[in-house]
Design a protein around this motif. Structure first.
Motif, PDB file in Angstrom:
ATOM      1  N   PRO A 151       0.819  -1.213   0.000  1.00 54.16           N
ATOM      2  CA  PRO A 151       0.000   0.000   0.000  1.00 54.16           C
ATOM      3  C   PRO A 151       0.851   1.261   0.000  1.00 54.16           C
ATOM      4  O   PRO A 151       2.077   1.201   0.172  1.00 54.16           O
ATOM      5  CB  PRO A 151      -0.783  -0.131   1.308  1.00 54.16           C
ATOM      6  CG  PRO A 151       0.168  -0.845   2.219  1.00 54.16           C
ATOM      7  CD  PRO A 151       0.889  -1.834   1.332  1.00 54.16           C
ATOM      8  N   LYS A 152       0.200   2.381  -0.165  1.00 52.19           N
ATOM      9  CA  LYS A 152       0.905   3.652  -0.051  1.00 52.19           C
ATOM     10  C   LYS A 152       1.298   3.913   1.405  1.00 52.19           C
ATOM     11  O   LYS A 152       2.366   4.459   1.677  1.00 52.19           O
ATOM     12  CB  LYS A 152       0.032   4.786  -0.584  1.00 52.19           C
ATOM     13  CG  LYS A 152      -0.219   4.705  -2.086  1.00 52.19           C
ATOM     14  CD  LYS A 152      -1.120   5.839  -2.564  1.00 52.19           C
ATOM     15  CE  LYS A 152      -1.367   5.742  -4.065  1.00 52.19           C
ATOM     16  NZ  LYS A 152      -2.280   6.806  -4.546  1.00 52.19           N
ATOM     17  N   ILE A 153       0.410   3.530   2.341  1.00 48.09           N
ATOM     18  CA  ILE A 153       0.685   3.709   3.773  1.00 48.09           C
ATOM     19  C   ILE A 153       0.362   2.421   4.516  1.00 48.09           C
ATOM     20  O   ILE A 153      -0.726   1.849   4.345  1.00 48.09           O
ATOM     21  CB  ILE A 153      -0.154   4.872   4.362  1.00 48.09           C
ATOM     22  CG1 ILE A 153       0.168   6.180   3.652  1.00 48.09           C
ATOM     23  CG2 ILE A 153       0.096   5.004   5.861  1.00 48.09           C
ATOM     24  CD1 ILE A 153      -0.704   7.339   4.095  1.00 48.09           C
ATOM     25  N   TYR A 154       1.283   1.948   5.331  1.00 41.16           N
ATOM     26  CA  TYR A 154       1.084   0.764   6.167  1.00 41.16           C
ATOM     27  C   TYR A 154       1.329   1.187   7.607  1.00 41.16           C
ATOM     28  O   TYR A 154       2.426   1.619   7.961  1.00 41.16           O
ATOM     29  CB  TYR A 154       2.052  -0.346   5.767  1.00 41.16           C
ATOM     30  CG  TYR A 154       1.802  -1.678   6.436  1.00 41.16           C
ATOM     31  CD1 TYR A 154       0.945  -2.609   5.859  1.00 41.16           C
ATOM     32  CD2 TYR A 154       2.416  -2.005   7.634  1.00 41.16           C
ATOM     33  CE1 TYR A 154       0.716  -3.843   6.454  1.00 41.16           C
ATOM     34  CE2 TYR A 154       2.188  -3.236   8.246  1.00 41.16           C
ATOM     35  CZ  TYR A 154       1.335  -4.148   7.653  1.00 41.16           C
ATOM     36  OH  TYR A 154       1.097  -5.365   8.251  1.00 41.16           O
ATOM     37  N   ILE A 155       0.301   1.078   8.447  1.00 37.82           N
ATOM     38  CA  ILE A 155       0.414   1.463   9.850  1.00 37.82           C
ATOM     39  C   ILE A 155       0.449   0.196  10.685  1.00 37.82           C
ATOM     40  O   ILE A 155      -0.537  -0.556  10.747  1.00 37.82           O
ATOM     41  CB  ILE A 155      -0.756   2.364  10.276  1.00 37.82           C
ATOM     42  CG1 ILE A 155      -0.853   3.596   9.359  1.00 37.82           C
ATOM     43  CG2 ILE A 155      -0.598   2.803  11.728  1.00 37.82           C
ATOM     44  CD1 ILE A 155      -2.037   4.481   9.645  1.00 37.82           C
ATOM     45  N   ALA A 156       1.580  -0.081  11.311  1.00 38.39           N
ATOM     46  CA  ALA A 156       1.767  -1.290  12.098  1.00 38.39           C
ATOM     47  C   ALA A 156       1.589  -0.955  13.574  1.00 38.39           C
ATOM     48  O   ALA A 156       2.390  -0.209  14.146  1.00 38.39           O
ATOM     49  CB  ALA A 156       3.148  -1.884  11.849  1.00 38.39           C
ATOM     50  N   CYS A 157       0.555  -1.514  14.195  1.00 35.83           N
ATOM     51  CA  CYS A 157       0.229  -1.205  15.586  1.00 35.83           C
ATOM     52  C   CYS A 157       0.494  -2.424  16.469  1.00 35.83           C
ATOM     53  O   CYS A 157      -0.169  -3.456  16.323  1.00 35.83           O
ATOM     54  CB  CYS A 157      -1.232  -0.799  15.706  1.00 35.83           C
ATOM     55  SG  CYS A 157      -1.723   0.572  14.629  1.00 35.83           S
ATOM     56  N   GLY A 158       1.458  -2.319  17.343  1.00 31.41           N
ATOM     57  CA  GLY A 158       1.760  -3.424  18.244  1.00 31.41           C
ATOM     58  C   GLY A 158       2.339  -4.633  17.557  1.00 31.41           C
ATOM     59  O   GLY A 158       2.144  -5.761  18.008  1.00 31.41           O
ATOM     60  N   ILE A 159       3.059  -4.416  16.463  1.00 29.58           N
ATOM     61  CA  ILE A 159       3.709  -5.493  15.712  1.00 29.58           C
ATOM     62  C   ILE A 159       5.218  -5.388  15.920  1.00 29.58           C
ATOM     63  O   ILE A 159       5.811  -4.336  15.673  1.00 29.58           O
ATOM     64  CB  ILE A 159       3.362  -5.411  14.221  1.00 29.58           C
ATOM     65  CG1 ILE A 159       1.871  -5.654  14.006  1.00 29.58           C
ATOM     66  CG2 ILE A 159       4.181  -6.409  13.411  1.00 29.58           C
ATOM     67  CD1 ILE A 159       1.416  -5.487  12.572  1.00 29.58           C
ATOM     68  N   SER A 160       5.834  -6.459  16.374  1.00 34.06           N
ATOM     69  CA  SER A 160       7.266  -6.417  16.695  1.00 34.06           C
ATOM     70  C   SER A 160       8.132  -6.288  15.451  1.00 34.06           C
ATOM     71  O   SER A 160       9.169  -5.630  15.472  1.00 34.06           O
ATOM     72  CB  SER A 160       7.664  -7.667  17.479  1.00 34.06           C
ATOM     73  OG  SER A 160       7.464  -8.836  16.688  1.00 34.06           O
ATOM     74  N   GLY A 161       7.720  -6.962  14.364  1.00 33.68           N
ATOM     75  CA  GLY A 161       8.488  -6.858  13.128  1.00 33.68           C
ATOM     76  C   GLY A 161       9.354  -8.064  12.840  1.00 33.68           C
ATOM     77  O   GLY A 161      10.465  -7.940  12.320  1.00 33.68           O
TER      78      GLY A 161
END
Length: 397
Positions: free
Chosen positions: A333-343
């Motif tokens: 996507p153009k914007i990806y908002i990761a909330c509470g994701i460690s990665g």
């Protein structure tokens, strides 16, 4: 196959206790191998007297590799439309073809597929091989696999790329087997090795904990299936010129052993992650399924889609169709908002192609911040509601 030198074997039983498959037993003072042997080699490594060895067949080089030339892309089409992965692969194939100094071709299989060949040329193909036949109206592994294999045997491309979609994963292994060559599945990066022109095929391995680069040195074509949304398509150029080659194959080649009675397109998955410009994703940090109500509200305000990490899906907080990552969907996507994701890397391979990544996590050392464009260190339950409030104010102003 596993060879046992019965004269050297002392029946110590170390190989039997080492084998995790239960394939070796000591009988009558000598090791005996069973049918469950996988040739993993662990028994060979622990045998102190050298009584065990593995005899492997040497792979013969497939004729003159120089006879194989050109880069091919299987152009998948669904319900009368080109799949987006087809143009993505043409973008990747264009770079490989220019590096090798060869042409880029697309292969189009189906029935009543008029107009698609011109579109493939506009997106970078020099040639398009078109097999338009009623026998290909419904997808079957054998008909599509036989068609692509027959074309490859005749024209000898050095590289074949296909999407790692349900269709690509289904019949491309058949093509590789028919052509007696290798296949690297689910690739996320492709490159050409300078010294010999071999295709470097990179994909996640060992559960996504490492990235493995695989080569196919002895056989051609080199075949890869590539994850959708990890490659960038070229800008469409309607003025491009190319060659469209209509191919008529032997009807016996296209005759499937399976008869498709009906195709039903299910509408159960309404999560349109692949086409969303904004994706709001939640992970283990949301603590429970109630946390996803907050994520959905933020996504609704932004006009985006809701995604999740595998940890959240495995916990039962949100259904699998929302999962992004190695074992889920790939998004760009153009914007990806990761909330509470460690990665974890398994998640990153599914979203790292996003134009802008915004990470919210209370752990300042979380790996997600290594790929984030913007990072917010803090509690998602404090930050996300404030974002929702601000976006609502802006939307209503």
């Amino acid at each position: 196959m596993l060879q046992i030198d019965i004269e050297a074997c002392i029946g110590c039983g170390v190989c039997e206790s080492t084998c995790t498959f239960g394939a070796i037993k000591v009988e009558g003072g000598v090791a005996v191998v069973g049918e469950t042997c996988t040739l993993c080699g662990s028994c060979v490594d622990v045998c102190e007297v050298g009584a065990l060895s593995i005899e492997r067949e040497e792979k013969a080089i497939q004729g003159n590799l120089a006879d194989w030339s050109g880069v091919w892309v299987y152009a998948e089409c669904r319900h009368g439309r080109l799949a987006p992965v087809a143009t993505e692969l043409l973008g990747a194939g264009r770079k490989l073809a220019e590096k090798r100094g060869v042409s880029l071709s697309a292969v189009l299989l189906g029935s009543q597929i008029d107009g698609m060949a011109e579109e493939l040329i506009a997106y970078g193909a020099d040639k398009v091989f078109v097999v338009d036949d009623p026998a290909l109206a419904s997808f079957t592994d054998d008909a599509y696999g036989n068609a692509l294999s027959a074309l490859a045997k005749k024209h000898k491309p050095e590289i074949i790329l296909a999407g790692a979609t349900a269709i690509g994963r289904s019949f491309i292994p058949r093509v590789a087997t028919t052509l007696a060559t290798g296949l690297t599945a689910d690739c996320t990066d492709l490159a050409i090795r300078d010294e010999d022109g071999a295709l470097l095929q990179t994909r996640p391995a060992f559960g996504g904990n490492i990235m493995a680069t695989i080569v196919c040195p002895h056989t051609r074509p080199q075949i890869s299936t590539v994850r959708p949304l990890v490659m960038k398509p070229l800008i469409r150029d309607a003025a491009r010129k190319g060659e469209i080659i209509a191919v008529n194959l032997d009807p016996a080649t296209l005759k499937p052993r399976i008869k498709v009675l009906e195709s039903v397109v299910e509408d159960l998955d309404r999560v349109n992650l692949s086409e969303a410009d904004i994706v709001v994703a939640g992970g283990r940090g949301l603590e429970n399924e109630k946390g996803f109500a907050m994520i959905r509200e933020l996504a609704d305000v932004l006009g985006g889609a809701v995604a999740a990490s595998r940890a959240a899906v495995d916990s039962g907080w949100i259904p699998y169709p929302h999962q992004v990552g190695q074992t889920g969907k790939t998004v760009a996507p153009k914007i990806y908002i990761a909330c509470g994701i460690s990665g974890a890397i398994q998640h990153l391979v599914g979203m790292q192609s996003a134009d802008t990544i915004i990470a919210i996590n209370r752990d300042a050392d979380a790996p997600i911040f290594d790929v984030a464009t913007y990072g917010i260190v803090g509690d998602v339950f404090e930050i996300v509601p404030k974002l929702i409030e601000k976006f609502k104010e802006r939307k209503n102003s």
